[in-house]
Structures are given as structure tokens and as C-alpha cells.
Design an enzyme around this catalytic site. Structure first.
Site, PDB file in Angstrom:
ATOM      1  N   HIS A 182       0.847  -1.260  -0.076  1.00 59.58           N
ATOM      2  CA  HIS A 182      -0.099   0.092   0.028  1.00 59.58           C
ATOM      3  C   HIS A 182       0.742   1.314   0.076  1.00 59.58           C
ATOM      4  CE1 HIS A 182      -3.274  -2.520   1.978  1.00 59.58           C
ATOM      5  NE2 HIS A 182      -3.803  -2.334   0.750  1.00 59.58           N
ATOM      6  N   CYS A 276      -2.038   1.509   9.218  1.00 53.54           N
ATOM      7  CA  CYS A 276      -2.701   0.346   8.894  1.00 53.54           C
ATOM      8  C   CYS A 276      -3.787  -0.134   9.887  1.00 53.54           C
ATOM      9  CB  CYS A 276      -1.830  -0.872   8.433  1.00 53.54           C
ATOM     10  SG  CYS A 276      -0.710  -0.378   7.198  1.00 53.54           S
TER      11      CYS A 276
END
Length: 284
Positions: A182, A276
């Protein structure tokens, strides 16, 4: 009564560094590396996750947030979702709109239903994105400017669709090496002027472009591996970071940030850290 519910259920987020007021977490009760999906997991696949230690560290993370005045919402963990601790990916708030993601990897499908149920049960409005895959770890907001990583988890079609949904926002697609999973593992905004970056994961032209927008704090390869980029800003120049990332923490302190060090060493074995593991739904 209806007005009261609407007031209680509002969502708002226009940056990565506004004062965090309400956030969604999920305890790592069933956390496990079931299939390797990044280089970090590859290293720790054999020893896997010590769940009791992961839960203890997550509790410390939660308590640090609560001590800072953040309201913590906790989703119900499920044995069917070993990656559910990473709540950032299953949704994101842009302006006053909360979006629920379309998960790309089969191991994570279904997490979005848990979030949607919580939202419905508590009278929160949301929009489900279901045509193309997009995950919140690739979405980084700074005012009207939204950076979205092009990865194995977020495709260009999803980015284009989001631009149609949000005509008042400037959507900036950012290509990067997808082995880092990501965008928030290689780029993260700390303030209107500062951002963390792991430049090796991005094309030099992209780095040059970002350097015109922010003072870039470079993260080394070793500290990127220990999630040095994936800090969580909670407002008023306060940033949660791992104690092991000595250089990143030093650089942030040099620039006036208060670095709140929390040991997250067991949870980062699955390739994600504080950003996250948190889905902000109210920042001001």
C-alpha cells in the site's frame, strides 16, 4: 431524535494530521500469516504471530489513543479474517463521506461486511465501493488533495470512479512498486509541510513532484522494513511510531513533532503498523 442521531453519526476527515477524535480498531485475536502477501510476511512466515503478544501491544496502542482523548470504536474480530487488525484498508473518510472499500485479496474479503454492519447498527451513513478494488491503505488525504496509490490492491478504474464521486477533490494517482502493498508503506503525510517517504519505491519523477509539495523526510530501507513510514499522526504534532525506528523518530523530533513510541513489533510482522491498524472517521 433524528437530528440527534445525525449529529452523533457524522463523519469528517480532511487530512492525515488533524486532531483525531474517532477511530475504528480491531483487536488481533485471530491474527495469523496464512498466505504470504508481502516481503515482511515472507520473513516471519515460519515463526508466525504470537497472538497474546500482538493483543498486548494492540491494547497499549489503544490505551495511548484513549489517553490522547481519542474515542475508540472496536470491530468484532473474526477467525475468518486473520488480517482484520488492519482496519485502515476496509474504509476511508474523505471530507464528510465515509467509503467502504472493495477488498482485492480473497483473504480479506468479508471484512468490509463487518464494518458495514457496525455502521448500519450505529446509524452511520456510508457509501460502498463495489465495482473495482480499492483499499484505504492506498488513500492519503490532505485537504482537497487526495493521493491514491496504484497497486495490486487499488486499480486505476477505482481511482477514476472515485474522482467522479468527488468532483471537488483533486485526485492524484501515485504509481509505486506494488511489492510494498500500500502507498502508506512508502509515503505518509505528517503536516501541511512535511511528509515521510521511502524514495526507492517510487519513480524519481514522482519523488520530484512530491518534493515540491512537502519537505520530504527520507526513510531508510531498514526502517521501511520495520514500517517506519507507517506512523499515525493524531493531531497537534503528535505522532505514534515504533521505538525501533530510531532515525525516523529522531528526524521527526528535530522538526518539532512529539513522537509517542509504542512497541508494535509483533503486529508489524504481518506488514502493517499504526496507520494500517486505524481507520479515522472523525478528524478536525
Amino acid at each position: 431524535m433524528e437530528k440527534l442521531i445525525q449529529e452523533q453519526a457524522q463523519t469528517h476527515c480532511e487530512s492525515e494530521y488533524g486532531t483525531l477524535q474517532k477511530v475504528v480498531l480491531c483487536e488481533p485475536q485471530f491474527m495469523e500469516i496464512k498466505e504470504v502477501i508481502n516481503d515482511v510476511q515472507k520473513k516471519y512466515m515460519d515463526e508466525n504471530i504470537d497472538r497474546s503478544l500482538a493483543i498486548s501491544q494492540h491494547h497499549q496502542f489503544e490505551q495511548t489513543l484513549r489517553n490522547a482523548g481519542v474515542e475508540v470504536i472496536k470491530l468484532q474480530p473474526s477467525k475468518d479474517h486473520p488480517e482484520q487488525v488492519f482496519t485502515r484498508d476496509i474504509g476511508f473518510t474523505l471530507g464528510d463521506q465515509l467509503f467502504i472499500s472493495e477488498m482485492a485479496n480473497p483473504i480479506r474479503k468479508g471484512e468490509e461486511k463487518v464494518l458495514a454492519k457496525w455502521m448500519k447498527d450505529h446509524d452511520f451513513a456510508y457509501k460502498k465501493l463495489s465495482t473495482h478494488s480499492i483499499e484505504g491503505g492506498d488513500v492519503i488525504v490532505d485537504g482537497q488533495r487526495v493521493f491514491i496509490g496504484i497497486s495490486h490492491r487499488t486499480c486505476m478504474n477505482a481511482i477514476q470512479n472515485l474522482q467522479k464521486e468527488l468532483p471537488d477533490f483533486e485526485i492524484l494517482p501515485i504509481p509505486f512498486n506494488p511489492k510494498y502493498l500500500h502507498l502508506d508503506c512508502v509515503f505518509n503525510i505528517l503536516s501541511p509541510t512535511d511528509a515521510l517517504i521511502f524514495p526507492a519505491a517510487l519513480d524519481q519523477k514522482v519523488v520530484d513532484r512530491l518534493s515540491k509539495m512537502y519537505n520530504l523526510i527520507e526513510v531508510s530501507e531498514s526502517e521501511q522494513f520495520s514500517m517506519g513510514t507507517n506512523v499515525l499522526s493524531i493531531g497537534q504534532n503528535r505522532v505514534l511510531s515504533l521505538p525501533v525506528n530510531i532515525d525516523v523518530n529522531h528526524q521527526m523530533r528535530q522538526r518539532g513533532y512529539e513522537v509517542l513510541e509504542v512497541d508494535f513489533s509483533e503486529i508489524i510482522k504481518s506488514g502493517g503498523s499504526f496507520r494500517c491498524c486505524s481507520m479515522p472517521i472523525v478528524r478536525h
